[in-house]
Design an enzyme around this catalytic site. Structure first.
Site, PDB file in Angstrom:
ATOM      1  CB  SER A  88      -0.858  -0.022   1.270  1.00 53.76           C
ATOM      2  OG  SER A  88      -1.496   1.204   1.484  1.00 53.76           O
ATOM      3  CE1 TYR A 104      -3.889  -2.119   5.347  1.00 56.25           C
ATOM      4  CE2 TYR A 104      -2.970   0.049   4.914  1.00 56.25           C
ATOM      5  CZ  TYR A 104      -3.582  -1.107   4.464  1.00 56.25           C
ATOM      6  OH  TYR A 104      -3.871  -1.247   3.131  1.00 56.25           O
ATOM      7  CE  LYS A 144      -1.669  -3.790   3.240  1.00 55.68           C
ATOM      8  NZ  LYS A 144      -1.974  -4.906   2.324  1.00 55.68           N
ATOM      9  CB  ILE A 181      -8.650   1.053  -4.879  1.00 54.46           C
ATOM     10  CG1 ILE A 181      -7.129   1.126  -5.080  1.00 54.46           C
ATOM     11  CG2 ILE A 181      -9.330   0.377  -6.063  1.00 54.46           C
ATOM     12  CD1 ILE A 181      -6.655   1.948  -6.265  1.00 54.46           C
TER      13      ILE A 181
END
Length: 148
Positions: free
Chosen positions: A40, A54, A58, A87
């Site tokens: 990401s 997170y 990543k 997205i």
């Protein structure tokens, strides 16, 4: 908290490791393979909407990708990561307020969210023979939100 940390790191980083472990024996036997991991923009910077767990997971995927790419190149296996930004997915629509989502989109040089199909096209390219000289790379697809 620690439980949430463990879950997020397990799903993202450990899941990436376990997937690779599951397919590498066949790829090595065939002397060919393509692994495309999902990181990401958070892995290269910080997460806009997620937490430190997170971002850390990543970023770990990016390091794992580079290391595995070096280990597996001799078997004809390429290993790369894609780093999507925001997205337009069901998950994004269900977790981010629509007004906030639009504010994010308006702030990007390309003033919209990415489409899942655009990410799929990048993955398809990385899996093709046209990308046979690309390994250990992390490719951004984020409408210019993160340019490094």
């Amino acid at each position: 908290d620690e439980k949430e940390w463990d879950w997020v790191v397990s799903v993202n980083l450990k899941g990436t490791f376990l997937f690779s472990q599951a397919v590498l024996h066949v790829m090595r036997k065939n002397n060919w393979g393509r692994i495309v991991n999902f990181s990401s923009t958070a892995g290269k910077n910080i997460s806009t909407v997620g937490g430190a767990h997170y971002t850390s997971a990543k970023a770990g995927i990016l390091g794992f990708t580079r290391h595995l790419a070096k280990e597996e190149a001799g078997y004809g296996i390429t290993v790369n990561s894609v780093c999507p930004g925001l997205i337009d997915t069901e998950m994004v629509r269900n977790t981010i307020d629509p007004v906030k989502t639009q504010q994010y989109a308006d702030s990007f040089p390309i003033n919209r969210l990415g489409k899942p199909e655009e990410v799929a096209e990048l993955v398809a390219f990385l899996c093709s023979n046209r990308a046979s000289y690309i390994t250990g790379a992390s490719l951004d697809i984020n409408g210019g939100d993160l340019m490094i």
